[in-house]
Design a protein around this motif. Sequence first.
Motif, PDB file in Angstrom:
ATOM      1  N   THR A   1      85.496  28.267  95.553  1.00  0.00           N
ATOM      2  CA  THR A   1      85.338  27.250  96.582  1.00  0.00           C
ATOM      3  C   THR A   1      85.193  25.890  95.907  1.00  0.00           C
ATOM      4  OG1 THR A   1      82.970  27.574  96.552  1.00  0.00           O
ATOM      5  CG2 THR A   1      84.233  28.897  98.122  1.00  0.00           C
ATOM      6  N   ASP A   2      85.267  24.834  96.730  1.00  0.00           N
ATOM      7  CA  ASP A   2      85.213  23.472  96.182  1.00  0.00           C
ATOM      8  C   ASP A   2      83.783  22.944  96.149  1.00  0.00           C
ATOM      9  OD1 ASP A   2      87.928  23.642  95.955  1.00  0.00           O
ATOM     10  OD2 ASP A   2      88.324  22.598  97.832  1.00  0.00           O
ATOM     11  N   ARG A   3      82.982  23.504  95.276  1.00  0.00           N
ATOM     12  CA  ARG A   3      81.587  23.097  95.182  1.00  0.00           C
ATOM     13  C   ARG A   3      81.431  21.682  94.651  1.00  0.00           C
ATOM     14  NH1 ARG A   3      78.737  28.503  93.029  1.00  0.00           N
ATOM     15  NH2 ARG A   3      78.679  29.592  95.021  1.00  0.00           N
ATOM     16  N   VAL A   4      80.345  21.044  95.088  1.00  0.00           N
ATOM     17  CA  VAL A   4      79.993  19.727  94.569  1.00  0.00           C
ATOM     18  C   VAL A   4      78.587  19.804  93.992  1.00  0.00           C
ATOM     19  CG1 VAL A   4      79.637  17.298  95.140  1.00  0.00           C
ATOM     20  CG2 VAL A   4      81.501  18.567  96.212  1.00  0.00           C
ATOM     21  N   TYR A   5      78.439  19.252  92.793  1.00  0.00           N
ATOM     22  CA  TYR A   5      77.144  19.231  92.113  1.00  0.00           C
ATOM     23  C   TYR A   5      76.661  17.793  91.973  1.00  0.00           C
ATOM     24  CZ  TYR A   5      79.036  23.750  90.767  1.00  0.00           C
ATOM     25  OH  TYR A   5      79.594  24.997  90.793  1.00  0.00           O
ATOM     26  N   LYS A   6      75.347  17.601  91.984  1.00  0.00           N
ATOM     27  CA  LYS A   6      74.785  16.288  91.675  1.00  0.00           C
ATOM     28  C   LYS A   6      74.039  16.383  90.354  1.00  0.00           C
ATOM     29  CE  LYS A   6      71.917  12.540  93.471  1.00  0.00           C
ATOM     30  NZ  LYS A   6      71.095  12.048  94.598  1.00  0.00           N
ATOM     31  N   LYS A   7      74.096  15.316  89.581  1.00  0.00           N
ATOM     32  CA  LYS A   7      73.372  15.281  88.320  1.00  0.00           C
ATOM     33  C   LYS A   7      72.329  14.166  88.353  1.00  0.00           C
ATOM     34  CE  LYS A   7      76.231  15.866  84.615  1.00  0.00           C
ATOM     35  NZ  LYS A   7      77.497  15.685  83.823  1.00  0.00           N
ATOM     36  N   ILE A   8      71.100  14.501  88.002  1.00  0.00           N
ATOM     37  CA  ILE A   8      70.070  13.476  87.916  1.00  0.00           C
ATOM     38  C   ILE A   8      69.542  13.422  86.489  1.00  0.00           C
ATOM     39  CG2 ILE A   8      69.343  13.605  90.333  1.00  0.00           C
ATOM     40  CD1 ILE A   8      66.946  15.308  89.324  1.00  0.00           C
ATOM     41  N   GLU A   9      68.934  12.305  86.141  1.00  0.00           N
ATOM     42  CA  GLU A   9      68.485  12.087  84.768  1.00  0.00           C
ATOM     43  C   GLU A   9      66.957  12.017  84.735  1.00  0.00           C
ATOM     44  OE1 GLU A   9      70.750   9.049  82.902  1.00  0.00           O
ATOM     45  OE2 GLU A   9      69.492   8.954  81.108  1.00  0.00           O
ATOM     46  N   LEU A  10      66.342  12.886  83.940  1.00  0.00           N
ATOM     47  CA  LEU A  10      64.883  12.941  83.826  1.00  0.00           C
ATOM     48  C   LEU A  10      64.472  12.866  82.356  1.00  0.00           C
ATOM     49  CD1 LEU A  10      63.980  15.904  86.236  1.00  0.00           C
ATOM     50  CD2 LEU A  10      63.983  13.459  86.755  1.00  0.00           C
ATOM     51  N   THR A  11      63.290  12.367  82.106  1.00  0.00           N
ATOM     52  CA  THR A  11      62.705  12.421  80.766  1.00  0.00           C
ATOM     53  C   THR A  11      61.452  13.277  80.827  1.00  0.00           C
ATOM     54  OG1 THR A  11      63.537  10.220  80.229  1.00  0.00           O
ATOM     55  CG2 THR A  11      61.766  11.079  78.849  1.00  0.00           C
ATOM     56  N   GLY A  12      61.498  14.421  80.171  1.00  0.00           N
ATOM     57  CA  GLY A  12      60.313  15.271  80.090  1.00  0.00           C
ATOM     58  C   GLY A  12      59.581  15.029  78.790  1.00  0.00           C
ATOM     59  N   SER A  13      58.292  15.284  78.763  1.00  0.00           N
ATOM     60  CA  SER A  13      57.536  15.070  77.522  1.00  0.00           C
ATOM     61  C   SER A  13      56.640  16.273  77.245  1.00  0.00           C
ATOM     62  CB  SER A  13      56.694  13.797  77.618  1.00  0.00           C
ATOM     63  OG  SER A  13      55.794  13.869  78.694  1.00  0.00           O
ATOM     64  N   SER A  14      56.316  16.426  75.969  1.00  0.00           N
ATOM     65  CA  SER A  14      55.478  17.546  75.551  1.00  0.00           C
ATOM     66  C   SER A  14      54.872  17.237  74.200  1.00  0.00           C
ATOM     67  CB  SER A  14      56.330  18.826  75.434  1.00  0.00           C
ATOM     68  OG  SER A  14      55.658  19.811  74.663  1.00  0.00           O
ATOM     69  N   ASP A  15      53.671  17.715  73.969  1.00  0.00           N
ATOM     70  CA  ASP A  15      53.059  17.575  72.650  1.00  0.00           C
ATOM     71  C   ASP A  15      53.517  18.684  71.702  1.00  0.00           C
ATOM     72  OD1 ASP A  15      51.743  15.579  73.921  1.00  0.00           O
ATOM     73  OD2 ASP A  15      49.741  16.448  73.780  1.00  0.00           O
ATOM     74  N   VAL A  16      54.252  19.655  72.225  1.00  0.00           N
ATOM     75  CA  VAL A  16      54.521  20.867  71.461  1.00  0.00           C
ATOM     76  C   VAL A  16      55.903  20.882  70.796  1.00  0.00           C
ATOM     77  CG1 VAL A  16      54.643  23.379  71.593  1.00  0.00           C
ATOM     78  CG2 VAL A  16      52.976  22.130  72.993  1.00  0.00           C
ATOM     79  N   SER A  17      56.944  20.753  71.600  1.00  0.00           N
ATOM     80  CA  SER A  17      58.293  20.920  71.049  1.00  0.00           C
ATOM     81  C   SER A  17      59.325  20.298  71.973  1.00  0.00           C
ATOM     82  CB  SER A  17      58.619  22.409  70.867  1.00  0.00           C
ATOM     83  OG  SER A  17      58.762  23.027  72.145  1.00  0.00           O
ATOM     84  N   ILE A  18      60.564  20.189  71.461  1.00  0.00           N
ATOM     85  CA  ILE A  18      61.680  19.697  72.259  1.00  0.00           C
ATOM     86  C   ILE A  18      61.935  20.644  73.425  1.00  0.00           C
ATOM     87  CG2 ILE A  18      64.169  19.263  72.182  1.00  0.00           C
ATOM     88  CD1 ILE A  18      63.753  18.437  69.204  1.00  0.00           C
ATOM     89  N   GLU A  19      61.930  21.933  73.153  1.00  0.00           N
ATOM     90  CA  GLU A  19      62.195  22.916  74.208  1.00  0.00           C
ATOM     91  C   GLU A  19      61.154  22.801  75.321  1.00  0.00           C
ATOM     92  OE1 GLU A  19      62.395  23.519  70.995  1.00  0.00           O
ATOM     93  OE2 GLU A  19      64.162  24.744  70.560  1.00  0.00           O
ATOM     94  N   ASP A  20      59.896  22.601  74.947  1.00  0.00           N
ATOM     95  CA  ASP A  20      58.837  22.514  75.947  1.00  0.00           C
ATOM     96  C   ASP A  20      58.982  21.253  76.813  1.00  0.00           C
ATOM     97  OD1 ASP A  20      56.401  23.738  76.978  1.00  0.00           O
ATOM     98  OD2 ASP A  20      55.338  22.003  76.156  1.00  0.00           O
ATOM     99  N   ALA A  21      59.435  20.161  76.192  1.00  0.00           N
ATOM    100  CA  ALA A  21      59.635  18.931  76.965  1.00  0.00           C
ATOM    101  C   ALA A  21      60.730  19.119  78.011  1.00  0.00           C
ATOM    102  CB  ALA A  21      59.986  17.777  76.025  1.00  0.00           C
ATOM    103  N   VAL A  22      61.790  19.845  77.632  1.00  0.00           N
ATOM    104  CA  VAL A  22      62.860  20.117  78.597  1.00  0.00           C
ATOM    105  C   VAL A  22      62.326  20.968  79.747  1.00  0.00           C
ATOM    106  CG1 VAL A  22      65.088  21.275  78.943  1.00  0.00           C
ATOM    107  CG2 VAL A  22      64.693  19.926  76.873  1.00  0.00           C
ATOM    108  N   GLN A  23      61.573  22.008  79.411  1.00  0.00           N
ATOM    109  CA  GLN A  23      61.038  22.878  80.466  1.00  0.00           C
ATOM    110  C   GLN A  23      60.099  22.112  81.407  1.00  0.00           C
ATOM    111  OE1 GLN A  23      61.731  26.291  81.323  1.00  0.00           O
ATOM    112  NE2 GLN A  23      60.678  25.416  83.081  1.00  0.00           N
ATOM    113  N   ASN A  24      59.304  21.204  80.845  1.00  0.00           N
ATOM    114  CA  ASN A  24      58.409  20.402  81.687  1.00  0.00           C
ATOM    115  C   ASN A  24      59.188  19.563  82.693  1.00  0.00           C
ATOM    116  OD1 ASN A  24      56.115  21.396  80.524  1.00  0.00           O
ATOM    117  ND2 ASN A  24      55.834  19.684  79.105  1.00  0.00           N
TER     118      ASN A  24
END
Lengths: 72, 72, 72, 72, 72, 72, 72, 72, 72, 72, 72, 72
Positions: free
Chosen positions: K2-25
């Motif tokens: 099907t002709d799906r449409v997606y939206k993309k938004i931009e967020l900045t996550g932060s974490s004291d632990v790791s890059i992966e944790d900041a993304v998950q936050n």
Amino acid sequence: MTDRVYKKIELTGSSDVSIEDAVQNAVTKASKTIRSMRWFEIIETRGYIDNNQVANWQVTIKIGFTLDDGSE
Amino acid sequence: MTDRVYKKIELTGSSDVSIEDAVQNAVTKASKTIRSMRWFEIIETRGYIDNNQVANWQVTIKIGFTLDDGSE
Amino acid sequence: MTDRVYKKIELTGSSDVSIEDAVQNAVTKASKTIRSMRWFEIIETRGYIDNNQVANWQVTIKIGFTLDDGSE
Amino acid sequence: MTDRVYKKIELTGSSDVSIEDAVQNAVTKASKTIRSMRWFEIIETRGYIDNNQVANWQVTIKIGFTLDDGSE
Amino acid sequence: MTDRVYKKIELTGSSDVSIEDAVQNAVTKASKTIRSMRWFEIIETRGYIDNNQVANWQVTIKIGFTLDDGSE
Amino acid sequence: MTDRVYKKIELTGSSDVSIEDAVQNAVTKASKTIRSMRWFEIIETRGYIDNNQVANWQVTIKIGFTLDDGSE
Amino acid sequence: MTDRVYKKIELTGSSDVSIEDAVQNAVTKASKTIRSMRWFEIIETRGYIDNNQVANWQVTIKIGFTLDDGSE
Amino acid sequence: MTDRVYKKIELTGSSDVSIEDAVQNAVTKASKTIRSMRWFEIIETRGYIDNNQVANWQVTIKIGFTLDDGSE
Amino acid sequence: MTDRVYKKIELTGSSDVSIEDAVQNAVTKASKTIRSMRWFEIIETRGYIDNNQVANWQVTIKIGFTLDDGSE
Amino acid sequence: MTDRVYKKIELTGSSDVSIEDAVQNAVTKASKTIRSMRWFEIIETRGYIDNNQVANWQVTIKIGFTLDDGSE
Amino acid sequence: MTDRVYKKIELTGSSDVSIEDAVQNAVTKASKTIRSMRWFEIIETRGYIDNNQVANWQVTIKIGFTLDDGSE
Amino acid sequence: MTDRVYKKIELTGSSDVSIEDAVQNAVTKASKTIRSMRWFEIIETRGYIDNNQVANWQVTIKIGFTLDDGSE
């Protein structure tokens, strides 16, 4: 530090006066619906030419704000 | 809409005063040989330093104009 | 300083010898119609391969020149 | 091979129909003043939206042509 | 020409007034330890927003200076 | 492997002869104050044109060196 | 001119037919919640391959619209 | 014209002599397994520094070749 | 706000453990000569492969620090 | 999910008809030696001009495919 | 498909632990107002330095989600 | 030094655990057909989101290896 999350949106402000004024116009307009704006970055600066004069500055910025609630 | 064609040229304007003034200087100079200029985009902003002062702003822009005739 | 305006054009010069020679060939050709060339920037370096040998260097440059008159 | 020199100019063609048609419109317009066009590269694809429909495709291209003479 | 060597450093200047003022502030600060500054290039323009007003312009530039001696 | 740290600095070397010579000139100059240089990357190649000849090659490089001590 | 402010959002439209159709699908979907869309820019063109055929065009665009009210 | 398909691969050639020689070395090595190489583009130019001398030029290129058969 | 000036330097940290550890190693090394480090940005992440294992993470960062004095 | 690995290759497809057709031609050719193609991304769109007409679309894409076996 | 449409938004996550944790936050925070999140892309990785230690990882991502309804 | 030639290929590794693990997975898979891998560079980091959790890290890398023979 806490694990804050920020959202960034992209706006184009315009002004007949200057680049700085176009940025402020975008920030002012955004303030009507967004709380807690923190910073901006200029992405692109363009403008219209009318009768051989720069008639309008158009500055695209990204604005970052704290995502504390459902604002926007 | 009609199928208009625009040409873009790249100029570097300079000014001792400000970024905005350097852009206007480039547009003014271009107006001597180009009709129908419509918009510009800032590509790069540089400048010379003389005796620890910014002595000259040099702003490279692209100017778009309607290609209606053999202008330029 | 005065408020000089420069124009930048994009050319691709070629040479069987070297990158430097390809740039000079582009500058030499441009000199037939442009006065007051001042600087260049290399944008891209490519080339053709013939019989497993680099047979032709093709270097795309931007040339900046003083826009004193209606040259070009 | 000989040491050919090419010039590249930047045009924006537009069309109500398609991206391909916008490119051809720019090439057709350029052919009125330039001989010996050889290739193009798409730089940017934009467009206007009118009444929730894509109303006009605007494709910016660079056209390369042999600089054999004083054409353009 | 002689075979001069230049060094480029990256600074972020800030100002409550304008982009131009932020650049000059960076140049002024650099002048305390660097002699022979020659040119700059703007890399990025950002800023802080405080109470819905642009409160501080932050402009990152590269400064080029003649590497004549052990300065810096 | 050990956890080495490298510093990268940005220099512009110039030469009337060739791109390679301009890079070597930058490296030679840097060697007067930096020990343990390990590699370089070309960032930009520009040059001056004088009387329709490429009169000076200007090559901007980043040089990486081992940060073993307080060198530089 | 007045000091208009525009917002830009990023969407990915898809289509089994063509790039143009994928853009229109994104615009059509956006029209359900956004008024006053003015222009778009193509950011990226990708697609899925199924059984050695291009099965789905996926075009990411930015859409600019007048920020007149609290739309979106 | 026919609907030719080309493949592009990325190689890093090295040479103690010059940038041009590093490119030729990559092309020569590739010729042992690839037929019908047509063109290359320089992607990056780096090098090693040994005892304050540029000791090795390392040039990364993309090579395009006709995909006529199962070569490579 | 006051008109602070920051300097940014570029370092490559390495670690056998992780990307995060390589960044911390660069910061730790820099702390021996620089006071008042404030932030960093990751520019590039590379690494060495030894015996089919990632043997060393090499992360290039820019570090920003307050230019309060003649540090560095 | 399992830890799949994909390989990406770069091809240039050509067509006298359209951008979409040039992409499909590249995919079709690749299918003769590669199994399990999953997606593509357009990298660059160029073309040849012959007698003032776009005579050949040349679209460079990256194709991603599952690296399940020794294919290619 | 099907002709799906997606939206993309931009967020900045932060974490004291790791890059992966900041993304998950960032993903966790976004989940409070957005349904149907599908993928993310890391745009930029920065961080704060406090007392010579990386004190906070700040990772800017774009999140893509299905635009099925008026979510967000 | 000798005139070595390296080839670079582009792979996307995935992992449910971390960015580092996704890189190692790509290297491990590549080791089944490539000898003499020397280094990698991270090109892009993306991932899938499932039920509001980062479910899969997808890291695209380029791997460089010595082109000593007909490997791959």
